[in-house]
Design a protein around this motif. Structure first.
Motif, PDB file in Angstrom:
ATOM      1  N   PHE A 164       0.829  -1.205   0.000  1.00 44.85           N
ATOM      2  CA  PHE A 164       0.000   0.000   0.000  1.00 44.85           C
ATOM      3  C   PHE A 164       0.857   1.246   0.000  1.00 44.85           C
ATOM      4  N   ARG A 165       1.945   1.202   0.778  1.00 45.35           N
ATOM      5  CA  ARG A 165       2.772   2.398   0.870  1.00 45.35           C
ATOM      6  C   ARG A 165       3.373   2.727  -0.490  1.00 45.35           C
ATOM      7  N   VAL A 166       4.003   1.726  -1.108  1.00 48.84           N
ATOM      8  CA  VAL A 166       4.624   1.981  -2.419  1.00 48.84           C
ATOM      9  C   VAL A 166       3.573   2.458  -3.406  1.00 48.84           C
ATOM     10  N   ALA A 167       2.444   1.720  -3.485  1.00 45.52           N
ATOM     11  CA  ALA A 167       1.449   2.032  -4.501  1.00 45.52           C
ATOM     12  C   ALA A 167       0.866   3.423  -4.291  1.00 45.52           C
ATOM     13  N   LEU A 168       0.459   3.746  -3.056  1.00 46.71           N
ATOM     14  CA  LEU A 168      -0.222   5.016  -2.842  1.00 46.71           C
ATOM     15  C   LEU A 168       0.735   6.193  -2.974  1.00 46.71           C
ATOM     16  N   VAL A 169       1.971   6.025  -2.468  1.00 42.99           N
ATOM     17  CA  VAL A 169       2.927   7.131  -2.587  1.00 42.99           C
ATOM     18  C   VAL A 169       3.244   7.390  -4.060  1.00 42.99           C
ATOM     19  N   VAL A 170       3.551   6.320  -4.802  1.00 44.59           N
ATOM     20  CA  VAL A 170       3.931   6.509  -6.211  1.00 44.59           C
ATOM     21  C   VAL A 170       2.763   7.091  -7.002  1.00 44.59           C
ATOM     22  N   ILE A 171       1.570   6.506  -6.844  1.00 42.53           N
ATOM     23  CA  ILE A 171       0.431   6.996  -7.619  1.00 42.53           C
ATOM     24  C   ILE A 171       0.040   8.402  -7.175  1.00 42.53           C
ATOM     25  N   GLY A 172       0.126   8.667  -5.869  1.00 37.76           N
ATOM     26  CA  GLY A 172      -0.222   9.992  -5.366  1.00 37.76           C
ATOM     27  C   GLY A 172       0.667  11.069  -5.967  1.00 37.76           C
ATOM     28  N   ILE A 173       1.983  10.881  -5.884  1.00 34.73           N
ATOM     29  CA  ILE A 173       2.908  11.892  -6.411  1.00 34.73           C
ATOM     30  C   ILE A 173       2.771  11.985  -7.930  1.00 34.73           C
ATOM     31  N   THR A 174       2.637  10.810  -8.561  1.00 36.02           N
ATOM     32  CA  THR A 174       2.475  10.787 -10.009  1.00 36.02           C
ATOM     33  C   THR A 174       1.254  11.596 -10.449  1.00 36.02           C
ATOM     34  N   LEU A 175       0.132  11.376  -9.737  1.00 35.38           N
ATOM     35  CA  LEU A 175      -1.087  12.110 -10.057  1.00 35.38           C
ATOM     36  C   LEU A 175      -0.867  13.606  -9.902  1.00 35.38           C
ATOM     37  N   LEU A 176      -0.221  13.972  -8.800  1.00 36.41           N
ATOM     38  CA  LEU A 176      -0.008  15.384  -8.529  1.00 36.41           C
ATOM     39  C   LEU A 176       0.814  16.032  -9.650  1.00 36.41           C
ATOM     40  N   ILE A 177       1.966  15.419  -9.961  1.00 33.91           N
ATOM     41  CA  ILE A 177       2.822  15.975 -11.015  1.00 33.91           C
ATOM     42  C   ILE A 177       2.069  15.974 -12.340  1.00 33.91           C
ATOM     43  N   GLY A 178       1.433  14.836 -12.632  1.00 36.44           N
ATOM     44  CA  GLY A 178       0.748  14.704 -13.914  1.00 36.44           C
ATOM     45  C   GLY A 178      -0.358  15.728 -14.074  1.00 36.44           C
ATOM     46  N   MET A 226      10.472   3.760  -4.943  1.00 30.51           N
ATOM     47  CA  MET A 226       9.373   4.713  -5.091  1.00 30.51           C
ATOM     48  C   MET A 226       9.780   5.893  -5.962  1.00 30.51           C
ATOM     49  N   ILE A 227      10.981   6.423  -5.714  1.00 34.18           N
ATOM     50  CA  ILE A 227      11.450   7.563  -6.510  1.00 34.18           C
ATOM     51  C   ILE A 227      11.539   7.173  -7.981  1.00 34.18           C
ATOM     52  N   ALA A 228      12.145   5.989  -8.219  1.00 33.90           N
ATOM     53  CA  ALA A 228      12.348   5.559  -9.603  1.00 33.90           C
ATOM     54  C   ALA A 228      11.016   5.347 -10.311  1.00 33.90           C
ATOM     55  N   LEU A 229      10.077   4.706  -9.621  1.00 36.45           N
ATOM     56  CA  LEU A 229       8.789   4.444 -10.273  1.00 36.45           C
ATOM     57  C   LEU A 229       8.038   5.744 -10.546  1.00 36.45           C
ATOM     58  N   THR A 230       8.103   6.698  -9.598  1.00 32.56           N
ATOM     59  CA  THR A 230       7.460   7.984  -9.844  1.00 32.56           C
ATOM     60  C   THR A 230       8.057   8.649 -11.076  1.00 32.56           C
ATOM     61  N   ALA A 231       9.380   8.583 -11.180  1.00 31.13           N
ATOM     62  CA  ALA A 231      10.057   9.248 -12.293  1.00 31.13           C
ATOM     63  C   ALA A 231       9.643   8.663 -13.643  1.00 31.13           C
ATOM     64  N   VAL A 232       9.399   7.346 -13.694  1.00 33.22           N
ATOM     65  CA  VAL A 232       9.029   6.793 -14.998  1.00 33.22           C
ATOM     66  C   VAL A 232       7.520   6.797 -15.207  1.00 33.22           C
ATOM     67  N   TRP A 233       6.754   7.040 -14.134  1.00 36.59           N
ATOM     68  CA  TRP A 233       5.302   6.894 -14.261  1.00 36.59           C
ATOM     69  C   TRP A 233       4.584   8.181 -14.644  1.00 36.59           C
ATOM     70  N   TRP A 234       5.107   9.365 -14.179  1.00 41.51           N
ATOM     71  CA  TRP A 234       4.319  10.589 -14.350  1.00 41.51           C
ATOM     72  C   TRP A 234       4.093  11.013 -15.803  1.00 41.51           C
ATOM     73  N   PRO A 235       5.048  10.755 -16.747  1.00 35.59           N
ATOM     74  CA  PRO A 235       4.818  11.342 -18.073  1.00 35.59           C
ATOM     75  C   PRO A 235       3.517  10.868 -18.735  1.00 35.59           C
ATOM     76  N   SER A 236       3.166   9.593 -18.542  1.00 37.85           N
ATOM     77  CA  SER A 236       1.953   9.134 -19.208  1.00 37.85           C
ATOM     78  C   SER A 236       0.719   9.817 -18.610  1.00 37.85           C
ATOM     79  N   TYR A 237       0.791  10.154 -17.318  1.00 36.05           N
ATOM     80  CA  TYR A 237      -0.343  10.869 -16.715  1.00 36.05           C
ATOM     81  C   TYR A 237      -0.441  12.286 -17.246  1.00 36.05           C
ATOM     82  N   ALA A 238       0.705  12.953 -17.348  1.00 36.23           N
ATOM     83  CA  ALA A 238       0.701  14.317 -17.861  1.00 36.23           C
ATOM     84  C   ALA A 238       0.099  14.337 -19.267  1.00 36.23           C
ATOM     85  N   ARG A 239       0.471  13.345 -20.064  1.00 41.70           N
ATOM     86  CA  ARG A 239      -0.047  13.278 -21.425  1.00 41.70           C
ATOM     87  C   ARG A 239      -1.539  13.035 -21.457  1.00 41.70           C
ATOM     88  N   LEU A 240      -1.963  12.063 -20.655  1.00 40.90           N
ATOM     89  CA  LEU A 240      -3.377  11.695 -20.659  1.00 40.90           C
ATOM     90  C   LEU A 240      -4.234  12.891 -20.270  1.00 40.90           C
TER      91      LEU A 240
END
Lengths: 295, 384
Positions: free
Chosen positions: A89-103, A152-166
């Motif tokens: 839960f920690r990894v998933a929510l932190v990564v998705i949370g930050i990703t959503l915010l940046i995106g 978590m840092i690495a996954l956030t870094a690779v995850w946010w661009p697709s959110y920003a695009r979407l």
């Protein structure tokens, strides 16, 4: 009918989303009640480190003391799986949370204002998207040292661009709507138009993707851990436990399934966690979008 | 009658990939206090762009190239040059002094908010001080009444009263502004929202919506087209604007609802003393509601006249052709030969000359200036 009642009925109508909800609720309960389900032994300092029963290398089958057996190095599989729910839960929510915010921030700036802002932000996301995601994540983790935080840092870094695009794409579509122009015509500022009028109409696909991605993040984190780039040895994390099982996937000649418990148990936890979020993601679509909901 | 809006030499251009589109060319137009001015013309003749220029909402890649638009403010008696105002001053005018009703009532309402929420927003944007004053009075009366509030809660209520007083006195005070940006804490300002809700219900009642409290709680897709248009009009009228711009407000409604809407517009004008800029391509509708009518062709003004004058003595060849093209029983429909001038490469001189039956060589070279042919009747044509 109140929104909540309606939502509940909508959820109950669909057995698949109900299943997803039940699975996730069970995992939430497991994570919250971890200290009660799998009590930390006296004198054990960090509850996230799995207690071990000796240093014998070969996994041991389930017994009274170890309901799921022990894995390589006599780490208790039951304890690891239960406390691993918290890590997941920690990894998933932190990564998705930050990703959503940046995106959301970058995507809405790019989509709403367009022009040079759009150009700059989108080219940066293009650069990130140009690397194979898992390899970039591995490179980042290797560079800052393996740990759950680096994952978590690495996954956030690779995850946010697709959110920003979407979200940019959806905003491009919504900002052309008449009611956006109407709200500008009524004297709303750009910030207000974006937050109150554009985002609520453009955000649903992103939120649905986020709920589906929570499972995917856990999978990727497990993949990194499996490659030895995640949590330290003995940490209660499902991916890290599958890494332990790597050497024991096939038993000795004549009994290839001898160590099944070391492989299957953490694998099943990952499987159900991801499955639960995937089923729930579809349910969220019906709940979040008022245009779909009341038809 | 005195002027409310004076547009001079307005030019709007669109810098597209294919070239520069002259959407509006040297437009001079006055809107007088309390009148309904109609703008008629074909699609693409610049009607909507004229309206959007007044609000300064020309969409990208369009630009107001030159000219001036002056608003004679009824309340302060001052003159405001709209094209030179700062953006935040302009925002205070939009929806407050000048507001707009869009063509598609369904598209002009945000699908994710209730009707009440959307109309309240206008009050919250432009009437914050009044709302705060009303909220303070309500809190004070509850306090002095004293019976309903537990004594433990009294300091909290007194604090609320002080807070609303502060908002009423200085709308840009830092404390309430911070509050309104923090989720959860924002609920402390909920009373402003409640007051706005009361005004909203009144507003809905004044545009003849039956059961306004119920309609305020409904989402746009739960209402019929006519109801939606009434709600949109209520939103535009919320702050009693001096100018209401109506961009083809009846086009997407069926004929019976159209008639009700036109009646509503007429009543608004009388009740609120607002001017209405009524954009339409339907000459019948224009004849019904307007005091004066301006005819536009390819971004230029052809003719401005009182409604009787225009329909009885149409002077510009284009106006005449338009009136010929109105379908009548027992008469063969007349069409205007040719097509609307290409906005990218407009014909030189008068833009109507390729389609004009009475074009002269002069028309091909030079455009005619707007000339007064009789009282309140201006025509841009060499025939006069």
């Amino acid at each position: 009918m109140s929104d909540w009642k309606f939502t509940a009925r909508q959820l109950a109508k669909n057995p698949l989303s109900m299943t997803g909800l039940i699975i996730i609720v069970i995992f939430v309960i497991i994570a919250i009640l971890a200290p009660l389900i799998a009590p930390t032994p006296e004198g054990h300092r960090n509850p996230y480190m799995i207690p071990r029963d000796g240093f014998f290398a070969t996994p041991q089958p389930p017994s009274e003391n170890h309901p799921f057996g022990t894995t390589q190095g006599q780490y208790d599989i039951f304890y690891g799986c239960i406390w691993g729910a918290r890590s997941a839960f920690r990894v998933a929510l932190v990564v998705i949370g930050i990703t959503l915010l940046i995106g959301i921030v970058l995507g809405s700036l790019a989509g709403y204002f367009g022009g040079i802002i759009d150009e700059v932000i989108m080219r940066i996301t293009d650069i990130f998207l140009a690397f194979p995601a898992l390899i970039l994540a591995m490179a980042i983790v290797s560079a800052i040292g393996p740990s759950l935080k680096s994952v978590m840092i690495a996954l956030t870094a690779v995850w946010w661009p697709s959110y920003a695009r979407l979200i940019r794409g959806d905003i491009l579509q919504v900002r052309e709507e008449d009611y956006i122009e109407a709200s500008r015509g009524l004297g709303a500022s750009s910030g207000r138009v974006i937050i109150r009028h554009v985002l609520p109409n453009a955000i649903y696909p992103t939120l649905i993707m986020a709920s589906l991605d929570i499972g995917a993040v856990v999978l990727s984190a497990a993949a990194l851990s499996f490659l030895g780039l995640g949590a330290p040895e003995g940490y209660a994390d499902w991916g890290q436990m599958t890494e332990f099982a790597r050497n024991w996937m096939v038993g000795p000649p004549g009994n290839p399934l001898k160590y099944w418990y070391a492989v299957i148990t953490p694998g099943l936890f990952i499987l159900f966690f991801v499955l639960g979020w995937n089923l729930l993601g579809d349910a969220f679509r019906d709940i979040f979008d008022p245009r779909l909901a009341r038809r | 009658m005195a002027d409310l809006i004076r547009i001079r030499d307005l030019s709007v251009r669109f810098y597209t990939y294919e070239g520069v589109v002259h959407a509006i060319d040297d437009l001079d137009l006055d809107i007088r206090q309390g009148e309904t001015l109609g703008i008629v013309g074909e699609t693409g003749s610049g009607k909507t762009m004229t309206a959007l220029s007044i609000l300064r909402l020309i969409p990208y890649p369009g630009k107001i190239e030159s000219g001036s638009i002056v608003l004679f403010d009824r309340d302060s008696g001052g003159e405001l040059e709209l094209l030179k105002l700062r953006e935040d001053r302009m925002r205070a005018i939009r929806g407050n002094k000048i507001s707009m009703v869009f063509q598609e009532p369904g598209a002009a309402l945000n699908p994710v908010y209730t009707i009440g929420d959307q109309i309240s927003e206008v009050f919250l944007l432009h009437r914050r001080q009044e709302l705060a004053r009303a909220a303070k009075q309500r809190v004070d009366s509850l306090l002095s009444d004293g019976s309903g509030i537990a004594s433990v809660k009294k300091p909290f209520w007194r604090w609320q009263s002080r807070l609303f007083n502060k908002i009423a006195d200085e709308p840009h005070a830092i404390e309430p502004r911070l509050l309104s940006h923090v989720p959860l804490l924002r609920r402390l300002l909920g009373r402003l929202r409640d007051e706005a809700g009361l005004l909203t219900v009144n507003m809905l009642k004044s545009v003849e919506i039956p059961d306004p409290a119920r309609v305020a709680a409904e989402y746009p897709h739960e209402l019929s087209g006519g109801m939606k248009q009434r709600a949109v009009i209520a939103m535009a009228l919320a702050c009693s604007p001096e100018l209401l711009i109506a961009d083809e407000p009846t086009t997407s409604l069926d004929v019976t609802i159209q008639a009700q809407m036109l009646e509503l517009f007429r009543r608004i004008k009388v009740d609120k003393g607002a001017s209405v800029l009524f954009i339409t391509h339907n000459l019948g509708v224009a004849a019904e509601v307007c005091d004066r009518v301006a005819v536009m062709y390819a971004g230029r003004l052809c003719e401005v006249a009182t409604v009787e004058d225009l329909f009885l003595h149409p002077s510009h060849p284009y106006t005449r052709a338009l009136l010929e093209a109105v379908p009548m029983p027992g008469k063969e429909l007349q069409t205007i030969p040719g097509a609307l001038a290409d906005a990218l490469n407009p014909p030189p001189g008068c833009r109507f000359h390729p389609r004009c039956p009475s074009a002269t060589p002069m028309c091909q070279q030079e455009r005619a200036k707007l000339k007064e042919v009789s009282k309140d009747h201006m025509v841009a044509c060499y025939l006069y």
